[in-house]
Design an enzyme around this catalytic site. Structure first.
Site, PDB file in Angstrom:
ATOM      1  N   HIS A 190       0.944  -1.284   0.126  1.00 54.33           N
ATOM      2  CA  HIS A 190      -0.077  -0.033  -0.012  1.00 54.33           C
ATOM      3  C   HIS A 190       0.936   1.329   0.075  1.00 54.33           C
ATOM      4  O   HIS A 190       0.577   2.419  -0.458  1.00 54.33           O
ATOM      5  CB  HIS A 190      -0.994   0.028   1.148  1.00 54.33           C
ATOM      6  CG  HIS A 190      -1.781  -1.270   1.188  1.00 54.33           C
ATOM      7  ND1 HIS A 190      -2.734  -1.481   2.299  1.00 54.33           N
ATOM      8  CD2 HIS A 190      -2.179  -1.945   0.277  1.00 54.33           C
ATOM      9  CE1 HIS A 190      -3.222  -2.836   1.810  1.00 54.33           C
ATOM     10  NE2 HIS A 190      -3.183  -2.875   0.617  1.00 54.33           N
ATOM     11  N   CYS A 208     -11.387  -7.384  -8.053  1.00 58.22           N
ATOM     12  CA  CYS A 208     -11.308  -6.978  -6.470  1.00 58.22           C
ATOM     13  C   CYS A 208      -9.986  -7.582  -6.257  1.00 58.22           C
ATOM     14  O   CYS A 208      -9.778  -7.629  -5.199  1.00 58.22           O
ATOM     15  CB  CYS A 208     -12.398  -7.901  -6.123  1.00 58.22           C
ATOM     16  SG  CYS A 208     -11.985  -9.846  -6.206  1.00 58.22           S
TER      17      CYS A 208
END
Lengths: 210, 792
Positions: B452, B755
């Site tokens: 991230h 996803c």
């Protein structure tokens, strides 16, 4: 023709090793002073004396018993890394030898392999770290390669490989143990554990040669 | 085990200490065999493997023995004893790294309560983990060497998704009586790939990975276990390269914590996959494009610098240094590398001599000490050998500790504006803050392209290089470097002209939907695996939930959950989800997800084995219970249902029939339930991605799981850092594959969602929008970055 190593033979090899360590005690200590804490010669000398005394007091009838007693005595009498590493090597060797009356080339290969693995596990070291493990690994590999040629050839090959490895390591920088913090200063030093290991394999080769 | 009591062995350097502690434990637990093994053979100070071996035999009643020890070399004695005790006794012996007194008392109580070997060992461990070595909290930069500082909170390791911190536990924590829940609630095994083994840096990453999580995690090597929250305990394991360590966790967040710890342990190897390209040029993997230059800064090294202080006289300064060395030494026990480094620094006459000499010339102790440490560390780091460079980190770590003791203050990491930051890994939440503070580039030793931190760096337009390893460890702090986040190169002492300006970061309105080029709507949704994730999705303004991972209902506990438990768990998650469509994925077990209660084999149920839907179809009872639970939970709100890991249409047919029969059985029981509003499949196997047509008549939607899809396209395990580059090369194929899917599914009226992690990658999200997907679903923290990328 000594193609099998009995308990008596192994006891004689360890007695020879004890004498070799005693003879080179000061050299080993000097080497260890340069890169470690300077007790390798004294420690190993004390440990091997105790081991040889124990073998005289409690004669063993299998090589596994000899290895076990030597390993136990080293662990009991030697503090520091050398006792733990050699002790582990011989205790693993004892396990690999099992209850065999004598060691042939195949058993000897397994003994050497398990002892070498024990050193790696106890010392958390790998090849190239410039420790005794490099010598054991070289000896073990050479022994496995020569296993088909009989025990004397195997032990001679192990000793030759051990000697070559110990020499080859000299210019390396240490990657394990106290020497690894000396940086460049660990280069061009002989590793004390590697030297004593070389002595040990030399004693085995001398027995095979006799 | 048969109700036989667990024995205890107490190994101490002092016979009196061991005997006194045994007496204390015996008073509280008279029926537990407690055997002291203190002192050396002669009874003097020291330890003896023989004594430990005898004590093990004496303490064993057949159920096993837990060994506690006071110092690292006592553990060595215990390990040696295991070399020659009966192998069976060795196998049921556990060496536990815990506070000696508290651990023994806790273990005694647990043994007296008839608990199992694992439970007694866990009780000892959790009695209060051994003190962190630095006298600071784990995570305090004082613990960590140059640039090894964790910056901020736990950063999910590469590959882990969702920062599920905070939020109340979704399940009652076991062991509310103060005793430990069943040990090994979540377990994993990982082979250490870092050539230096579990040294300071990966150990620090492990400690960091647990921040903010409510879980008790242990790392075990051989018979020795350490608390994953204790840096010193981890280092005391001394696990070497190639060792297989076992990670076990319990508590509400165990299912999150264990994979993070595994990732932290695995990431270490990434440091060595990186060659130094040239003397002045180091390579990593580009994670966020852009070229910027600035002085290299290590937050850890910037932590403590000796202040300019008056010289108090040679004797006084030498006294201060000696006291600080002693103080730092007292905080260190054990046999880890840090300890070894400390002993060397303490004992190497050349180092202490050099510091003494400097003090003799009028240099204050702190400055003298730090100069010597830095010189030593630089020499080690310059060796060009990753293992030896790792020693430099240890030396600096110890040096910092001594410096802290000298100055009597903790370390505070700070990064000056305009700097290029060098760190192990980065908490994603910190990236925007650091960018705001003026950091112009990031170089991470570990980290991942999919991490991230990388995603947020891309969103902020700040270059980032990951997996740079030790390549820059030899570069002194403050050296100008140029980071090229496109090529992954870091140029040392670059020509300033090579740097390029960067567009300032933009602020973006919080929209949950964006327009596609074809005029359709693109929903920006969140992936959810817990109540905490669901709340984060609401907070981030998600348009819905494109993936509810139901695995946590399975992995966060000690046994397979029953139907009612699953209903309760899923209802709670659904209740916390944002408004909008919610897609529940049936349980995806196997692969890299361990499950207590299911004996899953790493190969047979691994990435190429019986995992996902395959496993469910092979275990009809498990699947039926699960489907019934999902259908019952769906009463609380409408859901769509998705089957994972579908290879062939026959599997989809079998899954649909299992679903129908679960519904039928609920009807027969007169149990309330709700049919899903739609049924779809997850496309994560190349067969389904390349030939979707046979599935289309039987699905209401498809959702691309890019993480696994890329893994199977490239034959590169996404959890293995060494093949991160290969893995990444496969990611480029995904937008094209998705476009093909959309082309096939559109005419059939089947919407396509994505996803996987790529949905949360700002660049890729733009390509996927162009491809015509109907939904991008990602970890909630990534929504902001994707919105920024898609804002017109």
């Amino acid at each position: 023709m000594a193609d099998r190593l009995s308990a008596t033979d192994l006891t004689a090899v360890f007695a020879d090793f004890q004498r070799a360590v005693e003879r080179d005690r000061d050299l080993l200590t000097e080497l260890d002073t340069a890169v470690g804490d300077g007790d390798h010669g004294t420690n190993l000398d004390r440990g091997m004396r105790a081991a040889v005394e124990a073998l005289a007091a409690i004669p063993q009838d299998t090589p596994g018993g000899v290895f076990n007693l030597v390993g136990r005595r080293l662990v009991s009498t030697v503090g520091g890394a050398s006792g733990a590493l050699y002790g582990t090597a011989f205790l693993r060797a004892a396990r690999a030898a099992g209850a065999a009356e004598a060691l042939d080339a195949a058993t000897c290969t397994a003994v050497l392999r398990d002892a070498t693995t024990g050193i790696a596990e106890r010392g958390k070291c790998a090849t190239g770290d410039k420790t005794m493990y490099d010598v054991w690994m070289a000896a073990s590999t050479a022994a496995a390669a020569a296993a088909g040629d009989g025990l004397p050839a195997l032990l001679a090959a192990a000793s030759t490989a051990a000697g070559a490895a110990e020499q080859e390591m000299v210019p390396w920088q240490a990657r394990r143990g106290r020497a690894s913090y000396l940086g460049e200063r660990s280069k061009d030093h002989r590793d004390p554990g590697a030297v004593s290991s070389r002595l040990l394999f030399g004693c085995f080769a001398a027995w095979a040669d006799a | 085990m048969g109700g036989r009591v667990i024995g205890l062995v107490l190994v101490s350097h002092s016979a009196a200490l061991a005997a006194g502690l045994a007496e204390l434990v015996a008073q509280m637990a008279p029926e537990v065999p407690v055997v002291p093994a203190g002192g050396d053979v002669e009874g003097g100070l020291g330890t003896s493997a023989d004594r430990v071996a005898d004590a093990l035999a004496a303490a064993d009643r057949g159920a096993g023995v837990v060994v506690l020890y006071d110092l690292g070399s006592a553990r060595m004695a215990a390990e040696l004893a295991l070399e020659f005790v009966e192998p069976e006794l060795g196998e049921r012996t556990r060496l536990v790294d815990a506070s000696f007194v508290e651990g023994a008392v806790a273990a005694g109580a647990a043994a007296a309560g008839g608990q199992s070997l694992g439970e007694v060992a866990a009780a000892a461990r959790q009695s209060g983990a051994a003190e962190p070595a630095a006298g600071a909290e784990p995570g305090d930069a004082a613990q960590l060497g140059a640039g090894a500082g964790p910056i901020g909170a736990a950063g999910p390791g590469a590959g882990s998704v969702g920062a599920g911190s905070g939020g109340p536990p979704e399940q009652p924590a076991a062991g509310s009586d103060g005793l430990v829940p069943a040990a090994d609630a979540v377990t994993a095994r990982v082979v250490l790939t870092d050539p230096a083994g579990l040294h300071a840096r990966p150990a620090a990453a492990v400690v960091r990975a647990l921040a903010g999580l409510d879980a008790t995690v242990t790392v075990a090597a051989g018979a020795v276990e350490a608390s994953a929250a204790s840096l010193s305990a981890l280092l005391r394991l001394g696990a070497s390269a190639g060792t297989e360590v076992r990670v076990a966790g319990s508590g509400p967040d165990a299912a999150l914590a264990v994979p993070r710890v595994v990732a932290a342990l695995s990431a270490a190897g990434a440091e060595d996959a990186v060659p130094v390209v040239a003397a002045n040029r180091s390579g990593g993997v580009g994670a966020a494009p852009g070229r910027r230059s600035g002085p290299l800064r290590r937050p850890g090294a910037a932590g403590i610098e000796p202040p300019a202080e008056p010289f108090a006289g040679a004797a006084a300064e030498r006294g201060r240094l000696a006291a600080a060395l002693r103080q730092a030494g007292e905080q260190l026990v054990g046999g880890g590398d840090i300890t070894e480094a400390h002993r060397v620094l303490l004992a190497d006459p050349e180092l202490t001599g050099a510091a003494d000499e400097l003090i003799g010339t009028g240099v204050p102790a702190a400055t003298a000490w730090w100069r010597v440490v830095r010189r030593t560390a630089e020499e080690l780091a310059a060796s060009g050998d990753a293992v030896i460079a790792g020693r430099a980190v240890d030396v600096v770590d110890v040096g910092q500790r001594v410096l802290g003791a000298l100055l009597g203050r903790p370390v505070r990491p700070e990064v000056p504006a305009g700097a290029v930051l060098l760190a192990d890994d980065l908490a994603p939440s910190l990236v925007p803050e650091l960018v705001e503070a003026g950091v112009v580039g990031f170089v991470l030793r570990a980290g991942g392209v999919r991490g991230h931190a990388a995603v947020l760096a891309r969103a902020a337009g700040v270059p980032m290089v990951v997996a740079a390893g030790d390549a820059l460890d030899a570069v002194p702090d403050g050296t100008p470097v140029l980071v090229d986040g496109g090529t992954g190169e870091v140029l040392v002492s670059p020509d300033e002209a090579a740097s390029a300006p960067v567009a300032p970061a933009r602020t973006v309105p919080r929209t949950a939907r964006v327009r596609r080029a074809d005029g359709g709507d693109l929903r920006l949704s969140a992936n959810v695996g817990s109540v905490a994730d669901a709340r984060a999705a609401v907070a981030a303004g998600a348009a819905g939930v494109g993936l509810v991972r139901t695995e946590l209902a399975f992995t966060g506990r000690s046994a397979l959950p029953g139907e009612d438990e699953q209903v309760e768990w899923l209802s709670a998650v659904l209740a916390a989800c944002p408004d909008g469509p919610v897609v529940v994925r049936t349980v995806d077990l196997g692969g890299d997800k361990p499950v207590p209660g299911l004996r899953l084999d790493q190969v047979r149920h691994g990435f190429l084995g019986e995992r996902g839907l395959r496993l469910c179809l092979a275990r009809p009872a498990l699947f039926r219970t699960h489907l019934r639970a999902v259908l019952r939970a769906a009463v609380s709100r409408p859901i769509e249902l998705m089957f994972p890991f579908v290879t062939e249409p026959a599997e989809l047919a079998a899954a649909r029939s299992a679903l129908a029969s679960a519904a039928e059985s609920l009807r027969a029981d007169a149990t309330p339930f709700a049919e899903p509003a739609g049924v779809g499949i997850m496309v994560e196997i190349p067969t389904a991605a390349l030939r979707p047509e046979p599935f289309l008549p039987d699905v209401d939607f498809v959702s691309v799981g890019s993480n696994d899809l890329v893994q199977y396209l490239t034959a590169a395990d996404r959890t293995v850092p060494e093949v991160a580059g290969v893995y990444r090369s496969g990611e480029r194929l995904v937008p094209g594959l998705v476009a093909g899917l959309v082309a096939a599914a559109g005419p059939a009226g089947v919407p396509v969602a994505v996803c996987g992690d790529l949905a949360g990658d700002p660049e890729c999200a733009a390509l996927l929008r162009t491809a015509g997907v109907a939904e991008l679903s990602m970890a909630a923290p990534l929504l902001a970055g994707v919105r920024a990328a898609l804002a017109d």
